[in-house]
Design an enzyme around this catalytic site. Structure first.
Site, PDB file in Angstrom:
ATOM      1  N   HIS A 260      26.583  33.153  35.857  1.00  0.00           N
ATOM      2  CA  HIS A 260      26.718  31.780  35.337  1.00  0.00           C
ATOM      3  C   HIS A 260      27.467  30.871  36.297  1.00  0.00           C
ATOM      4  CE1 HIS A 260      30.888  31.999  33.565  1.00  0.00           C
ATOM      5  NE2 HIS A 260      30.601  33.266  33.317  1.00  0.00           N
TER       6      HIS A 260
ATOM      7  N   ASP B 104      35.440  33.624  37.572  1.00  0.00           N
ATOM      8  CA  ASP B 104      34.553  33.712  36.402  1.00  0.00           C
ATOM      9  C   ASP B 104      33.698  32.440  36.386  1.00  0.00           C
ATOM     10  OD1 ASP B 104      33.362  33.918  33.934  1.00  0.00           O
ATOM     11  OD2 ASP B 104      35.216  33.865  32.781  1.00  0.00           O
TER      12      ASP B 104
ATOM     13  N   GLU C 172      27.446  29.206  29.977  1.00  0.00           N
ATOM     14  CA  GLU C 172      27.804  30.531  29.448  1.00  0.00           C
ATOM     15  C   GLU C 172      29.077  30.457  28.634  1.00  0.00           C
ATOM     16  OE1 GLU C 172      29.752  34.592  29.553  1.00  0.00           O
ATOM     17  OE2 GLU C 172      30.510  32.668  30.205  1.00  0.00           O
TER      18      GLU C 172
ATOM     19  N   ASP D 293      29.351  39.485  35.964  1.00  0.00           N
ATOM     20  CA  ASP D 293      30.441  38.659  35.442  1.00  0.00           C
ATOM     21  C   ASP D 293      31.772  39.313  35.812  1.00  0.00           C
ATOM     22  OD1 ASP D 293      31.799  36.606  33.934  1.00  0.00           O
ATOM     23  OD2 ASP D 293      30.020  36.446  32.672  1.00  0.00           O
TER      24      ASP D 293
ATOM     25  N   HIS E 117      40.242  33.357  33.095  1.00  0.00           N
ATOM     26  CA  HIS E 117      40.370  32.053  32.435  1.00  0.00           C
ATOM     27  C   HIS E 117      41.711  31.393  32.762  1.00  0.00           C
ATOM     28  CE1 HIS E 117      36.834  32.302  29.374  1.00  0.00           C
ATOM     29  NE2 HIS E 117      36.517  32.761  30.567  1.00  0.00           N
TER      30      HIS E 117
END
Ligand code: CO
Ligand code: ZN
Length: 354
Positions: free
Chosen positions: A65, A178, A207, A230, A325
């Site tokens: 993604h 990510d 995503e 991923d 994240h």
């Protein structure tokens, strides 16, 4: 490894929150133009790159993604401070005190995420993490009018300001590993793979807000099997016990057996045995280190592929990544190159399985 690192740097330093992935898509398109037989962009913004194999050979789809977690301008205070919505799963603690870029038609505007300093907080509140509704972005504007004059509008996308940096032992840190790490591997694989099967690389969109690009692209591509690339969390730093998350940085790509919600593995993927067999046997035959993993707490694009049409046999390869994240994600370049090897060789092996 240098190729992968410079690709990763280029992709990480580009910005692309969900729904605004064009910068990343353009880089991938440019990188792959001379290496694939067909490139197109679908209505949602997915970039679909096809490298044709032998006649009547199986079709393999690789998903990575392009979007990173980001924010949207939600409201501008009359004093010029900006309130924001999250676009993707944020951890409030990782947001406060960061530098951001707000993307406008008049160019990128730098800002910082502020809140009340501890000195001025009541005792009780000082002990608690600051929540998003107490934060705002300061771009240095004096008024709403001035912010608007500079190009700030409701809905303007926001990303971390971040660049790739080196740490020890072949580790690097930055934002958006990510899933730009997955994108880098996909690009390098499409450049170098010599497979009998047809390989279709999908640089997917949205995503982080619910696997939306993977859903539409797997339907159109209709492959014989799919592999998502991923990142996954690791348990190799203070605060996590090995039994809670045994995946470690530097020990090779993670091959996901299952993932999903923490309490039930609901809403996630149970990897298809045939794709798992292809991946693990290829790793064994070529002495590539790998880690089997069950990831409680999230899922990937493979979940959307697995439940499209009659069910596409799917699996996920994860690059072990710390602090996912956040703007300071950490991964190992060695894992990156082992993930690339595993994917490339698996695709070259795939016609024996599908
Ligand atoms: Co993510
Ligand atoms: Zn991801």
């Amino acid at each position: 490894m240098e190729d992968l690192k410079s690709l990763l740097k280029k992709l990480v330093e580009a910005t692309g929150p969900s729904g605004h992935e064009e910068n990343v898509r353009n880089i991938i398109e440019e990188e792959l133009a001379d290496f694939v037989d067909e490139i197109r962009v679908d209505n949602l913004g997915n970039l679909i790159c096809t490298k044709k194999g032998a006649k009547d050979s199986p079709k393999a789809m690789i998903l990575a993604h392009t979007d990173e977690i980001g924010m949207l301008v939600r409201y501008v205070e009359k004093e010029g401070f900006i309130r924001f919505s999250y676009l993707g799963g944020f951890f409030d603690q990782m947001v406060l005190g960061q530098r951001v870029l707000i993307h406008t038609e008049k160019g990128d505007i730098k800002g910082v995420i502020g809140s009340i300093p501890p000195h001025l907080l009541p005792d009780e509140e000082r002990k608690k993490p600051v929540k998003r509704d107490k934060m705002f972005i300061d771009i240095g504007a004096n008024s709403r009018e001035q912010a608007e004059e500079w190009g700030i509008k409701i809905g303007a996308p926001i990303t971390w300001l971040g660049y790739l940096d080196d740490l020890g032992n072949n580790m690097v840190t930055g934002k958006a590993f990510d899933d730009r790490a997955g994108c880098a591997i996909m690009v390098q694989t499409l450049k170098e793979v010599k497979a009998e099967c047809t390989v279709i690389g999908v640089a997917s969109v949205m995503e982080e807000v619910g696997l939306r690009g993977a859903q539409t692209s797997s339907f159109t591509v209709d492959p014989d099997f799919a592999i998502a690339l991923d990142v996954s969390a690791t348990g190799d730093h203070p605060g996590i016990e090995e039994r809670q998350m045994p995946v470690k940085i530097g020990k090779g790509p993670g091959i996901t057996i299952a993932d999903g919600r923490r309490e039930s593995l609901g809403g996630g993927l149970i990897s298809h045995p045939k794709v798992l067999k292809l991946l693990t046997e290829t790793a064994e035959e070529n002495h590539i280190p790998y880690q089997l993993e069950i990831f409680e707490g999230g899922t990937t694009d493979a979940t959307a592929a697995a439940t499209t049409r009659g069910g596409i046999p799917s699996a996920t390869i994860n690059i072990p990544t710390r602090y996912i994240h956040s703007p300071i994600e950490v991964l190992s370049l060695e894992d990156l190159s082992n993930t690339f090897k595993l994917l490339k060789l698996s695709l070259e092996n795939a016609h024996k399985y599908f």
